[in-house]
Design a protein around this motif. Structure first.
Motif, mmCIF file in Angstrom:
data_model
loop_
_atom_site.group_PDB
_atom_site.id
_atom_site.type_symbol
_atom_site.label_atom_id
_atom_site.label_comp_id
_atom_site.label_asym_id
_atom_site.label_seq_id
_atom_site.Cartn_x
_atom_site.Cartn_y
_atom_site.Cartn_z
ATOM 1 N N GLU A 61 0.832 -1.207 0.000
ATOM 2 C CA GLU A 61 0.000 0.000 0.000
ATOM 3 C C GLU A 61 0.869 1.260 0.000
ATOM 4 O O GLU A 61 1.883 1.335 0.708
ATOM 5 N N ALA A 63 0.128 5.558 -0.112
ATOM 6 C CA ALA A 63 -0.766 6.711 -0.261
ATOM 7 C C ALA A 63 -0.233 7.616 -1.360
ATOM 8 O O ALA A 63 0.949 7.995 -1.362
ATOM 9 N N GLU A 208 -3.013 3.566 11.070
ATOM 10 C CA GLU A 208 -3.247 3.688 9.639
ATOM 11 C C GLU A 208 -4.288 2.653 9.226
ATOM 12 O O GLU A 208 -4.229 1.501 9.669
ATOM 13 N N PHE A 210 -5.952 1.091 5.704
ATOM 14 C CA PHE A 210 -6.026 0.983 4.245
ATOM 15 C C PHE A 210 -7.266 0.162 3.913
ATOM 16 O O PHE A 210 -7.440 -0.942 4.446
ATOM 17 N N CYS A 222 -6.591 5.553 2.235
ATOM 18 C CA CYS A 222 -5.741 5.503 3.433
ATOM 19 C C CYS A 222 -6.276 6.494 4.454
ATOM 20 O O CYS A 222 -6.444 7.686 4.152
ATOM 21 N N THR A 224 -5.554 7.953 8.333
ATOM 22 C CA THR A 224 -4.536 7.996 9.396
ATOM 23 C C THR A 224 -4.945 8.988 10.467
ATOM 24 O O THR A 224 -5.580 10.014 10.179
ATOM 25 N N ALA A 236 -4.968 5.690 -2.240
ATOM 26 C CA ALA A 236 -3.753 4.890 -2.096
ATOM 27 C C ALA A 236 -3.725 3.807 -3.157
ATOM 28 O O ALA A 236 -4.768 3.331 -3.625
ATOM 29 N N VAL A 239 -3.842 -1.333 -2.654
ATOM 30 C CA VAL A 239 -4.718 -1.715 -1.536
ATOM 31 C C VAL A 239 -5.602 -2.885 -1.963
ATOM 32 O O VAL A 239 -6.296 -2.814 -2.987
#
Length: 694
Positions: A61, A63, A208, A210, A222, A224, A236, A239
């Motif tokens: 993954e 971002a 985080e 995903f 994504c 966070t 992102a 994923v």
């Protein structure tokens, strides 16, 4: 006499049932095999210790999109702080919450595909394996939880993770209900409150997420946040469909980057989650939720293994109660009655209830005091109910009225089950009663409702004056069924053994009338029967009390052949009252005795004996007399009593020693003498006086 009952009520449970031990442990496991829906899955078959390594966790993954910053509202920030710092009693439950969320995501996808019909083409990878993968990295101090479930769109991500106390699972169930669709197979959805995800901030300083929705053409996202007041969302690459959560652990929570620690938490809380959980590529939940299976499909070997697992023990169950009911509450219960004798910890009043509480296969409490009364603490097993109301942290039970109802349902079912075993397997029940009868007696002492006491009392077993075979015992219903029509009471007599019971002065009168009497050999048996008080409409009465209340015997019109004259009796009673002043409350005659010269009665003999055994060292002779109020009943036909009448004039000193010895003997026979060795001094004085002329 109320003082005796008060002392009994406050002390009996503590003094009869106390001590402690440590449970042994076992690590036996069962196998897991599950297939709820006709959707193609893999890794759902029985797993073994040598299963192939299998992990989907990758660091692919990345971002790439623009960062969109979102602020938590002031109220939400405050609630987030509460969730992260104060809501849960143990840090480790964060993993239970995250696994539960992952399980919900899998169940949502299963249900969605199962009901999609022609719309299945709108979803990508509809035949993918539905699994939960967990990875630990001690060097990076991270913990990763990834599922292959429904995933989230950006709107759902903002809605579900941007608003605390907004439960996507709860909303999902509401939508099913509104559509009028069959929600039977959606019962595996766990989430209720929308706060479980935020428990991650108890152990992580940054989280985080995903995610990629199962809908076709969905993009990877994504999310966070450091839990302080805002979160970022951006697109992102790389994923996978589903959701992956990466926890960057705080220094003081580094233990959760250790594989063994995570395996321990999974075993404790999430062993029975419906989907496979892989920890660092190895299957972590290999135990089957046996309680959810059809009872007739479970083999004895499965029960033995599961019992050892939930009971932390090495023995096998003696009885197995496996049942389900939807009325009045939805209950799936699997309860085991141990085969081995109880240990000291089981006997302790502080012993833990051995029944674990689950809701939708997720552990809520491993030791749940409210599910069964304390006296059933020897029972091991699992209770799973969707109707149990939980608090926000899913750690405490709410709605005490409903919990009491659940407790009553379970307790009544256990009692009915044991009564069935007593009828169908009398020999095996007799062994169980020998080992665990003490707990049943405790139940009578501690239960508040008489109907509960009476149901427990059906399981009690006693020796009886009409038992002719060795080790033969009868139940209270048996006693009632064969008593005479004119007999309104159930009689019992406390004695150390059968020989002393049959030779007791208190038994003489009932023996002549051929009335059956229960013999109680344990010191607490008579206390239990006194607490019971009544059974099937009959008063439960000690023979000592029956003798004291028998006016026909203590106030007779005819003293019988060979007795002292009425005037002689009156003279003797007056003299005895004078010589035993301060020791007896009253002196009467009785026609119930033949072989014994006299007997002592008190209002509540069971409570009196208990006090003498436990508190006599704290009581002065004056206080003891005030509390017991003993009544001496003499047999005017007995040779010793007739000789005493003559001695009071011909040899008053010897007569004084004789009546004191007779009273002391009667107190010993009644179990009211704190130390029978004190008799020896007076007995020697009496013998010396009697032998003076020889």
């Amino acid at each position: 006499m109320s003082s005796l009952r008060l002392v009994l009520a406050s002390r009996v449970a503590r003094q009869i049932f106390s001590t402690s031990r440590i449970h042994s442990r076992s690590s036996k496991f069962l196998q897991f095999n599950r297939s709820r829906y006709p959707i193609r899955t893999r890794c759902m078959s029985t797993a073994s210790a040598e299963e192939n390594y299998h992990s989907i966790i990758k660091d692919s993954e990345k971002a790439t999109g623009n960062v969109n910053k979102h602020e938590f509202q002031a109220e939400t920030r405050m609630l987030l702080d509460i969730v992260a710092r104060s809501l849960y009693s143990e840090k480790e439950v964060f993993l239970r919450e995250l696994i539960s969320n992952a399980s919900d995501a899998l169940e949502k996808f299963r249900y969605t595909i199962h009901t999609a019909g022609d719309r299945e083409k709108d979803y990508v990878e509809s035949d993918r394996a539905l699994e939960i993968h967990i990875g630990t990295d001690k060097q990076a101090r991270t913990l990763t939880i990834q599922d292959t479930g429904i995933g989230m769109t950006q709107e759902e991500l903002i809605s579900n993770l941007g608003t605390i106390a907004r439960s996507g699972s709860k909303r999902f169930l509401e939508e099913i209900k509104q559509k009028g669709q069959n929600a039977e197979n959606s019962s595996n959805i766990i989430g209720q409150f929308g706060v479980g995800f935020y428990s991650a901030f108890m152990v992580a300083d940054r989280v985080e997420v995903f995610t990629r929705s199962s809908l076709a053409n969905s993009v990877g996202l994504c999310w966070t946040s450091d839990g302080s007041g805002s979160f970022d969302i951006q697109e992102a690459e790389g994923v996978a469909v589903g959701t992956k959560i990466v926890l960057h652990l705080k220094p003081d929570s580094r233990e959760y980057s250790d594989e063994d620690r995570i395996r321990e938490v999974i075993k404790k809380y999430s062993n029975f989650v419906g989907s496979s959980i892989f920890l660092n590529g190895r299957k972590a939940n290999n135990i089957e939720p046996v309680w959810l299976l059809d009872p007739k499909d479970v083999k004895r070997e499965q029960h033995n293994d599961f019992y050892r697992f939930v009971g932390n023990t090495f023995d096998t169950p003696r009885f197995i109660l496996h049942y389900k009911t939807d009325v009045p509450l939805s209950i799936r219960a699997l309860l085991y009655f141990p085969e081995g004798k109880p240990g000291l910890f089981d006997l302790s009043r502080d012993g833990d209830i051995g029944v674990a509480l689950y809701t939708r296969k997720i552990l809520i409490q491993s030791k749940t005091d409210n599910l069964l009364p304390k006296w059933l603490r020897f029972v091991k097993g699992v209770v799973d109910s969707e109707d149990i109301p939980l608090n926000l942290s899913r750690e405490l039970l709410q709605n005490s009225a409903l919990i009491r109802k659940l407790r009553n349902v379970l307790t009544n079912r256990v009692l009915r089950f044991l009564q069935e075993r007593a009828q169908k397997e009398p020999e095996e029940f007799a062994k169980f009663y020998q080992d665990y009868g003490l707990f049943l007696k405790e139940g009578i002492v501690t239960s508040e409702e008489h109907k509960d006491k009476e149901e427990i009392a059906r399981l009690l077993r006693f020796d009886s004056s009409k038992c002719t075979e060795k080790d033969q015992k009868i139940s209270l219903p048996e006693y009632v069924s064969r008593k005479g029509e004119q007999q309104r009471d159930i009689y019992y007599l406390a004695a150390p053994n059968r020989t002393l019971a049959e030779s007791s002065p208190y038994y003489e009168g009932l023996k002549k009338r051929q009335v059956e009497v229960l013999f109680c050999y344990e010191p607490y048996d008579e206390l239990v029967l006194m607490q019971l008080g009544m059974f099937m409409g009959c008063n439960v009465v000690s023979v000592e009390k029956e003798m004291r209340l028998d006016k026909a015997a203590t106030e007779p019109t005819d003293l019988g052949e060979g007795s002292l004259l009425r005037t002689q009796v009156d003279e003797l009673i007056s003299w005895i009252r004078e010589k035993l002043a301060g020791k007896v409350a009253n002196v009467k005659i009785t026609t119930r005795l033949d072989a014994h010269p006299c007997v002592v009665t008190v209002e509540e003999m069971a409570a009196a004996r208990h006090i003498i055994r436990t508190q006599s060292h704290q009581l002065s002779e004056e206080n003891r007399f005030a509390l017991l109020q003993p009544q001496l009943e003499i047999n005017p036909r007995h040779d010793i009593i007739k000789k005493l009448h003559k001695l009071r004039e011909s040899n008053p000193d010897l007569a004084q020693l004789l009546i004191e010895q007779l009273f002391a003997n009667a107190m010993v026979g009644a179990g009211l003498s704190e130390d029978p060795r004190l008799l020896l001094v007076k007995m020697n004085d009496l013998l010396a006086k009697a032998l003076e002329k020889h």
